[in-house]
Design a protein around this motif. Sequence first.
Motif, short mmCIF file in Angstrom:
data_model
loop_
_atom_site.label_atom_id
_atom_site.label_comp_id
_atom_site.label_asym_id
_atom_site.label_seq_id
_atom_site.Cartn_x
_atom_site.Cartn_y
_atom_site.Cartn_z
N SER A 162 0.84 -1.21 0.00
CA SER A 162 0.00 0.00 0.00
C SER A 162 0.87 1.25 0.00
N LYS A 163 1.88 1.26 0.85
CA LYS A 163 2.76 2.42 1.00
C LYS A 163 3.50 2.69 -0.31
N LYS A 164 4.05 1.63 -0.90
CA LYS A 164 4.85 1.80 -2.12
C LYS A 164 3.97 2.26 -3.29
N LEU A 165 2.78 1.68 -3.42
CA LEU A 165 1.89 2.07 -4.52
C LEU A 165 1.47 3.53 -4.40
N THR A 166 1.18 3.99 -3.16
CA THR A 166 0.78 5.40 -3.00
C THR A 166 1.98 6.32 -3.25
N GLU A 167 3.18 5.87 -2.87
CA GLU A 167 4.39 6.65 -3.17
C GLU A 167 4.58 6.80 -4.69
N LEU A 168 4.15 5.78 -5.42
CA LEU A 168 4.26 5.80 -6.89
C LEU A 168 3.09 6.54 -7.54
N GLY A 169 2.26 7.16 -6.69
CA GLY A 169 1.19 8.02 -7.20
C GLY A 169 -0.08 7.28 -7.60
N LYS A 170 -0.26 6.06 -7.10
CA LYS A 170 -1.42 5.26 -7.48
C LYS A 170 -2.52 5.34 -6.43
N GLU A 171 -3.76 5.28 -6.89
CA GLU A 171 -4.91 5.30 -5.97
C GLU A 171 -5.18 3.87 -5.52
N ILE A 172 -5.36 3.70 -4.22
CA ILE A 172 -5.62 2.36 -3.70
C ILE A 172 -6.88 2.34 -2.83
N MET A 173 -7.43 1.12 -2.69
CA MET A 173 -8.45 0.84 -1.69
C MET A 173 -7.85 -0.25 -0.79
N ALA A 174 -8.00 -0.10 0.52
CA ALA A 174 -7.39 -1.06 1.45
C ALA A 174 -8.45 -1.56 2.43
N ILE A 175 -8.44 -2.87 2.68
CA ILE A 175 -9.47 -3.50 3.52
C ILE A 175 -8.82 -4.48 4.50
N ASP A 176 -9.27 -4.44 5.76
CA ASP A 176 -8.81 -5.43 6.76
C ASP A 176 -9.86 -5.54 7.85
N THR A 177 -9.74 -6.60 8.64
CA THR A 177 -10.66 -6.83 9.76
C THR A 177 -10.05 -6.36 11.09
N ILE A 178 -8.80 -5.88 11.05
CA ILE A 178 -8.11 -5.48 12.28
C ILE A 178 -7.95 -3.96 12.30
N GLU A 179 -8.49 -3.34 13.36
CA GLU A 179 -8.63 -1.88 13.42
C GLU A 179 -7.30 -1.13 13.31
N ASN A 180 -6.28 -1.55 14.09
CA ASN A 180 -5.04 -0.77 14.08
C ASN A 180 -4.34 -0.81 12.72
N ARG A 181 -4.52 -1.89 11.97
CA ARG A 181 -3.95 -1.97 10.62
C ARG A 181 -4.62 -0.96 9.68
N VAL A 182 -5.95 -0.87 9.80
CA VAL A 182 -6.71 0.05 8.93
C VAL A 182 -6.36 1.50 9.29
N LYS A 183 -6.23 1.79 10.59
CA LYS A 183 -5.86 3.15 11.02
C LYS A 183 -4.53 3.58 10.42
N LYS A 184 -3.58 2.66 10.39
CA LYS A 184 -2.24 2.95 9.85
C LYS A 184 -2.32 3.33 8.37
N VAL A 185 -3.18 2.63 7.62
CA VAL A 185 -3.28 2.84 6.17
C VAL A 185 -4.10 4.09 5.85
N ARG A 186 -4.89 4.58 6.84
CA ARG A 186 -5.68 5.81 6.59
C ARG A 186 -4.79 7.02 6.32
N ASN A 187 -3.52 6.94 6.71
CA ASN A 187 -2.56 8.01 6.38
C ASN A 187 -2.24 8.01 4.89
N LEU A 188 -2.49 6.88 4.22
CA LEU A 188 -2.13 6.73 2.81
C LEU A 188 -3.32 6.92 1.88
N THR A 189 -4.52 6.55 2.34
CA THR A 189 -5.69 6.62 1.46
C THR A 189 -6.97 6.86 2.26
#
Length: 225
Positions: free
Chosen positions: A23-50
């Motif tokens: 997720s981090k590398k794709l957003t660094e490369l300027g790509k739009e992503i959607m990210a999904i998980d069942t664990i809250e702290n993982r999703v919170k971390k990715v909210r900085n990216l998308t």
Amino acid sequence: MIHHKSIIEFGIIGLGRFGYALSKKLTELGKEIMAIDTIENRVKKVRNLTENAFLVGALDKETLLDCGIQNCATVVICIGDSIDLSVLTTLNVVSMEVPRVIARAMSYEQGLVLEKIGAEVISPENDMAVRLANRLVNSSILETIELRGDITVAEIKLTLKVSGLTVQELNLRQKYYLNIIALEHKGETITEIGPDCVLYEDDILVVVGKRENINMLEIHLAGQK
């Protein structure tokens, strides 16, 4: 939950270490992503990216459809800890007719099952997340082999920016500390490359050097510097 109708380039299901790095590398490369998980702290971390980061209770088909995963051009399933969940989630996404489905396999047997149900398979041993991200966005780096330390052998497709230059004018050794091993021109591979050798768009250079210097050359070829 928002139902996305516009096409998003990459959907990532499972945001453990591999999924987060991708997720981090794709957003660094300027790509739009959607990210999904069942664990809250993982999703919170990715909210900085998308903005498209979803915490879900389960990864069943209905929930994935609610998130809009079917509107992604490529979906990567990065679930590593549960083979059953990985296979079922992959099956659900494949059944939505997503154009490209890639799944991470933790074993050879799991890889066989995932291929059978219609997914491209990657394994952590062969495809680290950053390399996969580079491959997904079709960068000018076609393939890389990591040697000891941070030394890399890379195949690089040349762009119009350097077409017509000689090896001496390109001056990779001085500018990027890279050495040319081989050159492929119109399907023919040349290993004896003199300074007067002319380079053309779509030629493939095989170079060896530090990964960061290869990345700098890639930026130059893309016309970003």
